[in-house]
Design a protein around this motif. Structure first.
Motif, PDB file in Angstrom:
ATOM      1  N   ALA A   1       8.719   0.625   3.036  1.00  8.81           N
ATOM      2  CA  ALA A   1       8.073   1.470   2.035  1.00  8.81           C
ATOM      3  C   ALA A   1       7.784   0.696   0.752  1.00  8.81           C
ATOM      4  CB  ALA A   1       8.956   2.685   1.733  1.00  8.81           C
ATOM      5  N   ALA A   2       8.744  -0.135   0.327  1.00 12.16           N
ATOM      6  CA  ALA A   2       8.531  -0.947  -0.873  1.00 12.16           C
ATOM      7  C   ALA A   2       7.391  -1.942  -0.663  1.00 12.16           C
ATOM      8  CB  ALA A   2       9.819  -1.683  -1.242  1.00 12.16           C
ATOM      9  N   LYS A   3       7.354  -2.575   0.523  1.00  9.50           N
ATOM     10  CA  LYS A   3       6.273  -3.511   0.817  1.00  9.50           C
ATOM     11  C   LYS A   3       4.920  -2.807   0.787  1.00  9.50           C
ATOM     12  CE  LYS A   3       5.052  -4.436   4.918  1.00  9.50           C
ATOM     13  NZ  LYS A   3       4.972  -4.830   6.354  1.00  9.50           N
ATOM     14  N   ASN A   4       4.849  -1.617   1.363  1.00 12.43           N
ATOM     15  CA  ASN A   4       3.592  -0.873   1.362  1.00 12.43           C
ATOM     16  C   ASN A   4       3.159  -0.500  -0.056  1.00 12.43           C
ATOM     17  OD1 ASN A   4       3.366  -0.938   4.148  1.00 12.43           O
ATOM     18  ND2 ASN A   4       4.442   1.001   4.437  1.00 12.43           N
ATOM     19  N   SER A   5       4.130  -0.113  -0.890  1.00 10.36           N
ATOM     20  CA  SER A   5       3.788   0.231  -2.275  1.00 10.36           C
ATOM     21  C   SER A   5       3.206  -0.965  -3.015  1.00 10.36           C
ATOM     22  CB  SER A   5       5.031   0.744  -3.012  1.00 10.36           C
ATOM     23  OG  SER A   5       5.420   2.010  -2.539  1.00 10.36           O
TER      24      SER A   5
END
Length: 276
Positions: free
Chosen positions: A79-83
């Motif tokens: 999720a952090a990578k996608n953000s």
């Protein structure tokens, strides 16, 4: 004529005391409102260090296990990578298109200019859920649902109005004689923009870009409609965690987002100071 203006000529010392009392009352009210707004946000920070498995006060002890869980969880890291994929890409698109639109609106005088401006800032005033449903129905036909492309395009559309408004505000004090002088000396329009216009309006462009980045990074409603499981962002992951399995890992993620957003606001204030 108010009461203070009536008594000032006859009782200057009394009026001055009332002025000071009113000033301190206003300051106290501002501090109270600020505390009222910040306490619910700041209350989540100690919970991220709790040793308990529940979000509750009083805390039984202190622990860093939830930060460890945050940084070792595959779902949270994805999720952090996608953000950090979606938000910078959307910010870049919103900044380029929003700056170009603002410059065109500031220089141009054409029929329907007000309508164009209204359309550009519409994503700021239209409810986000309406934008999300409309984009989902439109992108589903194009095959852009459950894709990074669709998510980035919608986030760019949500952030572009902030760039347009901040750049337009900066251009209000821009001396257009500088552009005319550059063109008269043989520079082309593109060279004039990058060498003359952009350095002057840079604080407004950067401010708009920061607002666009924050809008994309914190957005959850559109992401719930457009993104698939592989495009889940941090806000969506937090929403899912609150709905399905509440634990202090969400508080740890929220604390990091608070610090990150605060850093963005400090940078924004620094840029405003430079612009002045």
């Amino acid at each position: 004529m108010n009461f203070l203006s009536t008594i000032k000529p006859a009782f200057p010392a009394y009026a001055t005391a009332w002025d000071k009392l009113g000033w301190w009352a206003v300051r106290a009210l501002c501090v109270f409102v600020l505390i009222y707004l910040l306490v619910p946000i700041l209350a989540i920070i100690p919970l991220s260090f709790s040793s308990s498995s529940f979000l509750a006060y009083p805390m039984p002890g202190w622990s860093l296990q939830w930060y460890h869980n945050l940084f070792t969880s595959a779902e949270w890291m994805r999720a952090a990578k996608n953000s950090f994929i979606v938000a910078p890409a959307a910010t870049l698109i919103a900044t380029v298109l929003g700056t170009a639109a603002a410059v065109g609106l500031a220089r141009g005088n054409f029929p329907g200019k007000g309508l164009v401006m209204a359309l550009l800032i519409a994503p700021m005033v239209v409810p986000v859920v309406v934008v999300a449903v409309a984009c989902y129905l439109f992108f589903a036909r194009l095959g852009l649902a459950d894709s990074y492309t669709g998510l980035i395009v919608v986030h760019a559309a949500l952030g572009a109005p902030f760039v347009v408004t901040t750049v337009l505000a900066t251009l209000q004090g821009f001396n257009h004689n500088l552009v005319r002088a550059s063109l008269s000396l043989g520079a082309g329009p593109l060279r004039t923009f990058f060498k003359v216009t952009l350095p002057v309006i840079a604080p407004g462009v950067i401010s708009g870009a920061l607002f666009a980045f924050a809008t994309s990074f914190d957005e959850v409603v559109v992401t719930l409609f457009i993104a698939g499981p592989e495009q889940s962002t941090l806000p969506r992951q937090m929403f899912t965690g609150i709905r399905e399995n509440i634990n202090p890992t969400i508080a740890a993620a929220a604390t990091l987002l608070i610090l990150f957003t605060t850093a963005l606001m400090l940078v924004l204030e620094w840029l405003r100071g430079r612009r002045r």
